[in-house]
Design a protein around this motif. Structure first.
Motif, mmCIF file in Angstrom:
data_model
loop_
_atom_site.group_PDB
_atom_site.id
_atom_site.type_symbol
_atom_site.label_atom_id
_atom_site.label_comp_id
_atom_site.label_asym_id
_atom_site.label_seq_id
_atom_site.Cartn_x
_atom_site.Cartn_y
_atom_site.Cartn_z
ATOM 1 N N ALA A 264 7.643 -12.788 2.302
ATOM 2 C CA ALA A 264 7.713 -11.407 1.824
ATOM 3 C C ALA A 264 6.347 -10.740 1.804
ATOM 4 O O ALA A 264 6.245 -9.508 1.907
ATOM 5 C CB ALA A 264 8.337 -11.373 0.424
ATOM 6 N N ALA B 99 16.732 -3.531 0.262
ATOM 7 C CA ALA B 99 15.344 -3.274 0.642
ATOM 8 C C ALA B 99 14.968 -1.817 0.427
ATOM 9 O O ALA B 99 13.835 -1.502 0.033
ATOM 10 C CB ALA B 99 15.122 -3.660 2.103
ATOM 11 N N ARG C 123 1.397 -1.781 -0.660
ATOM 12 C CA ARG C 123 0.643 -1.730 0.602
ATOM 13 C C ARG C 123 -0.599 -0.844 0.452
ATOM 14 O O ARG C 123 -1.695 -1.211 0.900
ATOM 15 C CB ARG C 123 1.554 -1.222 1.713
ATOM 16 N N SER D 289 8.045 -6.837 -3.778
ATOM 17 C CA SER D 289 8.055 -6.174 -5.080
ATOM 18 C C SER D 289 9.297 -6.490 -5.889
ATOM 19 O O SER D 289 9.346 -6.170 -7.084
ATOM 20 C CB SER D 289 7.943 -4.657 -4.891
ATOM 21 N N PRO E 77 12.213 -8.164 -0.373
ATOM 22 C CA PRO E 77 11.010 -7.390 -0.730
ATOM 23 C C PRO E 77 10.096 -8.146 -1.680
ATOM 24 O O PRO E 77 10.558 -8.762 -2.650
ATOM 25 C CB PRO E 77 11.594 -6.138 -1.405
ATOM 26 N N GLU F 230 8.168 0.928 -4.090
ATOM 27 C CA GLU F 230 7.288 -0.105 -4.647
ATOM 28 C C GLU F 230 6.549 -0.846 -3.534
ATOM 29 O O GLU F 230 5.368 -1.198 -3.683
ATOM 30 C CB GLU F 230 8.091 -1.086 -5.497
ATOM 31 N N GLN F 231 7.220 -1.096 -2.427
ATOM 32 C CA GLN F 231 6.576 -1.767 -1.296
ATOM 33 C C GLN F 231 5.420 -0.925 -0.746
ATOM 34 O O GLN F 231 4.332 -1.455 -0.460
ATOM 35 C CB GLN F 231 7.614 -2.016 -0.189
ATOM 36 N N GLN F 232 5.650 0.370 -0.614
ATOM 37 C CA GLN F 232 4.596 1.235 -0.096
ATOM 38 C C GLN F 232 3.431 1.327 -1.072
ATOM 39 O O GLN F 232 2.259 1.359 -0.672
ATOM 40 C CB GLN F 232 5.158 2.641 0.176
ATOM 41 N N VAL G 287 4.217 -6.383 3.116
ATOM 42 C CA VAL G 287 3.434 -5.392 2.359
ATOM 43 C C VAL G 287 1.983 -5.322 2.835
ATOM 44 O O VAL G 287 1.204 -4.542 2.291
ATOM 45 C CB VAL G 287 3.472 -5.692 0.841
#
Length: 719
Positions: free
Chosen positions: A61, A242, A253, A21, A19, A248-250, A65
């Protein structure tokens, strides 16, 4: 700059990607990638760093995102349904064209890719089977609206780097070849990673990358511990790890999507444009590309930070990423930026502090990476900046260079014409000096001499015609140059006349329709120039220290290093003194590493010439095992004296004959400068069947400059 957390293994385990993030301690790297994702017009990112610093991990990575994209169904170029490319080869796309969502693409470009694979070419299958000339898209088409990633970009052919950077700057790829005329959108985020130890990019190519980031391994124990902890957790259970960072990934994005929508509405006041111009002029960068990139990056940083007006904080963040790599004027300059000088240029001589620069810690959307903290962690202006000249002037001019600086501290600005080697201007020796035996110098104390400013060296070439990688030194059959014949190989540009002739011969005299099959296709063979392995074998004995000759030798070797860098050669350095020889630098593409080794080269002791030649021969044989197509060019820098071991001169000549028998092309740079010449270097050149070049003839254009100076003086006398 610290490295990110995933530097210990391949970033992809199964289908899971580390990830973005979860990266730790890589603030500059992640910020540069995010800003380029927000505004691709910035021009891409170059990531420079030592091995094992997660450069590739961070780039791969990033794709995870990026927001999903809507594309026209069946379009090989990924056109957006809302705004399709009017000149798309798969178009035209109507207003009600079916569409689908797909993840943002990350396309990797291999180092060994051909030009056809990158930009696209004629579809031979369609041409031979159906008789139609159609375009087969390349990697630029696949990467449209996505990321094109080039690992080890410094090892990519220069002309391919030029193609990529042109496409990234214009947003289009145009192909005019093999009867094909096509243009299509190529809006890509170009990201390149490289290890400087394996070679540098030319300054012209460095300037074409929008942003550049230096990454190094972190020194902080807690940071390193957290990096390893996260990496081990990811390797143990990638899906679970993950999932821990899914929120945090969302969030990342969504923030990228919002910043992209806000970029067009960000205001760049004239006052901030003046600040950008002052900063770029103060650091002495050439051209106006730096100003444009800094302005675009500052706008993207403001959008990323949720601001609608660019502030000095945005300009500062942009300058730290867009200027360091543009300050290099020669491969021996150290990249970097004096942040104390940056602060002075931002404020200006009479400017009041910008109240909008202060970051409110209580603001909920405040991000530490977006702020411009003026705290105690920042180095004091009087402290030397790591990786920068301590003598940097605050007025923006280049720092003063001390007299007799080392090789890697040589002044970057080359003279307008080749400067004669120091050997041509060193004082004439007395007869006592000319007649003194070499043994007087063999017991001299070990010392270290500094090199002068490098000059433009004459072209030294390997004998014959090779078949190595395209470059700028020796004659070779390569993929670029003047077409001399055709072949039935499957690699290379199609030689159309030869293909037609092959089909006609197969058809015979009966006549009728000319049908071309795959077996008739012929490829062009071109004669151009290749890159070589330039192995410098340098005499560092006591005799070379006579009359400060070692300073002259180092200047000459530095000039040869600069020449090898410009011609894209690999470089190696063998030195010999005392009782043995040493491989000071294994073959590499990094000229700045070679310059540092040269600066630290000590001299003194006897002259083991035979050992130097034999060590060079062993090095060449090992290099041939790794790259058989790259021809070596051995450059021996010596006065020809041999004083170490029994029968030293006889052993040296025997070693020279072994080198010659191995088919190695050689050049002997004769360092003997006295009027009473022994001619030993010339004799060594004869045994090697090498070109003999006196030191004072090494500089290119010296004779022309001397004639011009003499002619100008005569004209002044007549006047």
């Amino acid at each position: 700059m610290a490295a990110s957390s995933a530097s210990l293994a391949d970033p992809i385990v199964g289908q899971a990607i580390y990830p973005f993030s979860a990266l730790v301690g890589a603030d500059d790297l992640t910020l540069a990638l995010l800003l380029t994702a927000v505004s691709p017009q910035i021009g891409g990112v170059l990531v420079r760093g030592e091995k094992g610093t997660a450069k590739s991990t961070a780039v791969r990575a990033l794709a995870a995102v990026l927001p999903d994209q809507a594309v026209v169904v069946g379009c090989r170029f990924g056109c957006a349904p809302a705004a399709p490319d009017a000149r798309c080869p798969d178009g035209p796309h109507g207003p009600h064209q079916p569409e689908e969502l797909r993840a943002a693409r990350l396309v990797e470009l291999p180092v060994g890719a051909t030009e056809d694979r990158v930009i696209g070419s004629l579809d031979l299958t369609a041409a031979l089977s159906r008789g139609v000339a159609t375009y087969e898209p390349g990697l630029l088409a696949s990467a449209n609206r996505g990321i094109l990633y080039v690992d080890e970009v410094n090892l990519l052919h220069d002309h391919l780097v030029d193609l990529l950077l042109d496409a990234a700057a214009m947003g289009r790829n145009t192909v005019e070849r093999d009867g094909i005329s096509v243009t299509h959108a190529a809006r890509i985020v170009l990201v390149g990673t490289m290890n400087p130890e394996e070679g540098e990019l030319r300054p012209q190519l460095l300037d074409r990358f929008g942003l550049a980031v230096e990454v190094t391994a972190p020194k902080d124990v807690q940071t390193r511990t957290e990096i390893v902890r996260r990496r081990l957790a990811f390797d143990a259970d990638p899906p679970y790890f993950a999932g821990r960072f899914a929120a945090e990934q969302q969030l990342l994005r969504s923030r990228i999507l919002a910043a992209r929508a806000a970029v067009a509405d960000v205001d760049l006041p004239d006052g901030m444009l003046a600040v950008i111009a002052r900063v770029c002029a103060g650091f002495g960068v050439e051209g106006l590309r730096a100003d444009l990139v800094t302005a675009r990056t500052a706008v993207a940083h403001a959008a990323w930070s949720g601001r609608r007006v660019v502030t000095k904080a945005d300009v500062r963040a942009a300058a730290r990423l867009s200027l360091p790599h543009r300050r290099r004027r020669s491969p021996f300059d150290t990249p970097g930026l004096d942040e104390a000088l940056l602060d002075e240029l931002l404020d200006g001589p009479d400017d009041e502090p910008d109240p909008t620069d202060a970051t409110d810690p209580e603001r909920p959307d405040s991000d530490p990476r977006d702020s411009d903290p003026r705290d105690s962690d920042r180095p004091h202006p009087d402290d030397p900046m790591p990786g920068h000249d301590q003598g940097a002037r605050r007025d923006g001019a280049e720092p003063a260079r001390p007299s007799g600086a080392g090789a890697h501290e040589a002044a970057p600005d080359a003279p307008s014409r080749p400067r004669p080697p120091a050997a041509a201007t060193e004082p004439q020796s007395t007869e006592a000096d000319e007649e003194e035996p070499a043994e007087r110098h063999t017991a001299s104390a070990t010392g270290t001499a500094a090199a002068g400013r490098p000059y433009r060296a004459r072209l030294l070439k390997a004998k014959g015609v090779g078949a190595g990688q395209a470059g700028r030194r020796s004659q070779a059959l390569t993929t670029r140059g003047r077409t001399v014949r055709s072949t039935g190989d499957r690699v290379g540009a199609v030689h159309l006349p030869a293909t037609i002739r092959a089909a006609a011969r197969r058809r015979g005299p009966s006549g009728g329709r000319l049908d071309i099959v795959v077996g008739d296709v012929r490829r062009a063979v071109a004669r151009g120039r290749e890159a070589n392995l330039v192995l410098l074998c340098v005499d560092a004995s006591g005799s070379m220290a006579a009359r400060r000759r070692m300073e002259v030798v180092k200047t000459a070797v530095l000039s040869l290093l600069l020449d090898a860098y410009q011609r894209r050669d690999q470089i190696g350095l063998v030195t010999f003194r005392g009782q043995a020889a040493e491989l000071a630098l294994p073959p590499t593409g990094s000229v700045d590493v070679a310059a540092r080794r040269l600066a630290d080269l000590a001299h003194g002791g006897r002259t083991p010439l035979a050992e130097g030649l034999l060590t060079a021969l062993v090095t060449i044989r090992r290099a041939r095992l790794r790259d058989p197509a790259r021809r070596p060019l051995l450059v021996v820098v010596t006065d020809g004296r041999a004083t170490s071991g029994p029968d030293p001169l006889l052993r040296a000549m025997e070693a020279a004959r072994l080198v010659r028998a191995d088919g190695v092309s050689s050049v002997v740079i004769d360092c003997e400068a006295s009027r009473l010449r022994l001619g030993l270097a010339e004799r060594l050149a004869g045994e090697l069947e090498a070109e003999h070049v006196p030191m004072h003839d090494l500089a290119a254009g010296m004779l022309v400059d001397a004639v011009r100076s003499h002619t100008a003086a005569r004209r002044e006398d007549v006047a």
